[in-house]
Design a protein around this motif. Structure first.
Motif, PDB file in Angstrom:
ATOM      1  N   VAL A   1      59.389  83.879  74.022  1.00  0.00           N
ATOM      2  CA  VAL A   1      58.703  82.597  74.223  1.00  0.00           C
ATOM      3  C   VAL A   1      59.558  81.665  75.074  1.00  0.00           C
ATOM      4  O   VAL A   1      59.054  81.001  75.990  1.00  0.00           O
ATOM      5  N   ASP A   2      60.845  81.608  74.804  1.00  0.00           N
ATOM      6  CA  ASP A   2      61.740  80.770  75.604  1.00  0.00           C
ATOM      7  C   ASP A   2      61.710  81.200  77.071  1.00  0.00           C
ATOM      8  O   ASP A   2      61.744  80.353  77.984  1.00  0.00           O
ATOM      9  N   ALA A   3      61.637  82.513  77.318  1.00  0.00           N
ATOM     10  CA  ALA A   3      61.576  83.015  78.692  1.00  0.00           C
ATOM     11  C   ALA A   3      60.273  82.588  79.368  1.00  0.00           C
ATOM     12  O   ALA A   3      60.258  82.299  80.577  1.00  0.00           O
ATOM     13  N   VAL A   4      59.169  82.544  78.611  1.00  0.00           N
ATOM     14  CA  VAL A   4      57.908  82.070  79.174  1.00  0.00           C
ATOM     15  C   VAL A   4      58.037  80.612  79.613  1.00  0.00           C
ATOM     16  O   VAL A   4      57.592  80.234  80.709  1.00  0.00           O
ATOM     17  N   PHE A   5      58.663  79.786  78.790  1.00  0.00           N
ATOM     18  CA  PHE A   5      58.835  78.381  79.163  1.00  0.00           C
ATOM     19  C   PHE A   5      59.737  78.242  80.395  1.00  0.00           C
ATOM     20  O   PHE A   5      59.494  77.385  81.254  1.00  0.00           O
TER      21      PHE A   5
ATOM     22  N   THR B   1      57.340  85.707  90.570  1.00  0.00           N
ATOM     23  CA  THR B   1      58.724  85.259  90.564  1.00  0.00           C
ATOM     24  C   THR B   1      59.562  86.164  89.669  1.00  0.00           C
ATOM     25  O   THR B   1      59.035  86.908  88.836  1.00  0.00           O
ATOM     26  N   ALA B   2      60.873  86.048  89.827  1.00  0.00           N
ATOM     27  CA  ALA B   2      61.770  86.842  88.981  1.00  0.00           C
ATOM     28  C   ALA B   2      61.632  86.447  87.522  1.00  0.00           C
ATOM     29  O   ALA B   2      61.731  87.303  86.622  1.00  0.00           O
ATOM     30  N   GLN B   3      61.370  85.174  87.272  1.00  0.00           N
ATOM     31  CA  GLN B   3      61.231  84.707  85.881  1.00  0.00           C
ATOM     32  C   GLN B   3      59.994  85.317  85.223  1.00  0.00           C
ATOM     33  O   GLN B   3      60.047  85.748  84.066  1.00  0.00           O
ATOM     34  N   TRP B   4      58.880  85.362  85.954  1.00  0.00           N
ATOM     35  CA  TRP B   4      57.678  85.973  85.387  1.00  0.00           C
ATOM     36  C   TRP B   4      57.825  87.491  85.269  1.00  0.00           C
ATOM     37  O   TRP B   4      57.320  88.102  84.324  1.00  0.00           O
ATOM     38  N   GLN B   5      58.521  88.099  86.224  1.00  0.00           N
ATOM     39  CA  GLN B   5      58.776  89.530  86.123  1.00  0.00           C
ATOM     40  C   GLN B   5      59.559  89.857  84.860  1.00  0.00           C
ATOM     41  O   GLN B   5      59.288  90.849  84.168  1.00  0.00           O
ATOM     42  N   ARG B   6      60.517  89.009  84.520  1.00  0.00           N
ATOM     43  CA  ARG B   6      61.311  89.191  83.304  1.00  0.00           C
ATOM     44  C   ARG B   6      60.422  89.100  82.066  1.00  0.00           C
ATOM     45  O   ARG B   6      60.557  89.892  81.128  1.00  0.00           O
ATOM     46  N   VAL B   7      59.502  88.144  82.047  1.00  0.00           N
ATOM     47  CA  VAL B   7      58.583  87.991  80.919  1.00  0.00           C
ATOM     48  C   VAL B   7      57.720  89.240  80.757  1.00  0.00           C
ATOM     49  O   VAL B   7      57.522  89.740  79.637  1.00  0.00           O
ATOM     50  N   GLN B   8      57.208  89.746  81.866  1.00  0.00           N
ATOM     51  CA  GLN B   8      56.247  90.852  81.822  1.00  0.00           C
ATOM     52  C   GLN B   8      56.882  92.199  81.510  1.00  0.00           C
ATOM     53  O   GLN B   8      56.179  93.131  81.087  1.00  0.00           O
TER      54      GLN B   8
END
Length: 234
Positions: free
Chosen positions: A147-151, A205-212
């Motif tokens: 969840v923190d990564a999603v934010f 983005t790299a952040q969304w790739q990490r979430v997925q």
């Protein structure tokens, strides 16, 4: 007594210690309407069952088959007392009025984080989007880290999607699930967000790739609902 309301729930209500979500499968849009009417009739003919229940809301799925139920309890102990004394009579009456309801699952959560637009208290959601995440095995630390990564991904989003109002992330008490109750201005706004470049409502983005691609992420489903019934103590 029990009062029917069109006001949608406050997901950040400070006294809600045990938010529950459950799904029923009823089959058709007509049976969705019949079941909502049966729930309203069954509940409004009776006194409010427990002071520990702060609100009960029902939503019709855009798939034309499902109903989402969201009950706001002060504690799991309050829910347990309700089950022992009041639940079965309500279930029996609803099943008599609409036979053949499939009760798919009931999940118990705790709200972890919420976010959204500054003007969200003044907005009336036109659509509720439920994102249901399941992980491989219980791990409360993983739930919260995801969840923190999603934010983090939302905060760094270069192309924010229009139409989103708020997002309320809940972690399952069994340690395996996360549920995001997201409020949108309309179903079309959510459809347009999904159709934009990227995966889901986020850019590539790299952040969304990490979430997925989070380790242990087993499944992710997205469902749209309309608020159909609110029940609160009078």
């Amino acid at each position: 007594m029990t009062r029917r309301t069109d006001t949608q729930p406050d997901l950040t209500h400070p006294h809600v210690g045990a938010p529950f979500f459950s799904t029923w499968r009823v089959g058709t849009p007509e049976r969705q309407r019949q079941t909502v009417d049966a729930i309203a009739r069954t509940w409004t003919r009776r006194p409010w069952p427990a002071p520990g229940l702060l609100g009960y809301h029902v939503y019709t799925g855009h798939d034309g088959s499902t109903l989402l139920h969201h009950s706001q309890w002060r504690s799991e102990q309050d829910y347990g007392a309700f089950v022992k004394t009041h639940r079965q009579e309500r279930v029996d009456e609803i099943d008599t009025l609409v036979p053949g309801i499939e009760r798919v699952r009931l999940d118990r959560y705790r709200r972890y984080r919420s976010g959204g637009r500054d003007d969200r208290p003044a907005r009336v959601p036109g659509c509720v989007v439920i994102v249901d995440i399941e992980f491989e095995g219980p791990d409360p630390d993983r739930q919260r880290a995801w969840v923190d990564a999603v934010f983090e991904a939302l905060e760094s989003e270069p192309n924010p999607r229009h139409g989103g109002i708020s997002a309320h992330f809940h972690v399952g008490t069994d340690g395996t699930r996360v549920l995001n109750y997201a409020e949108w201005e309309s179903a079309q706004a959510h459809i347009d967000a999904l159709a934009a470049p990227g995966h889901g409502v986020g850019s590539a983005t790299a952040q969304w790739q990490r979430v997925q691609t989070w380790p242990g992420l087993k499944s992710s489903t997205v469902s749209r609902y309309d608020h159909a019934l609110g029940l609160v103590p009078d």
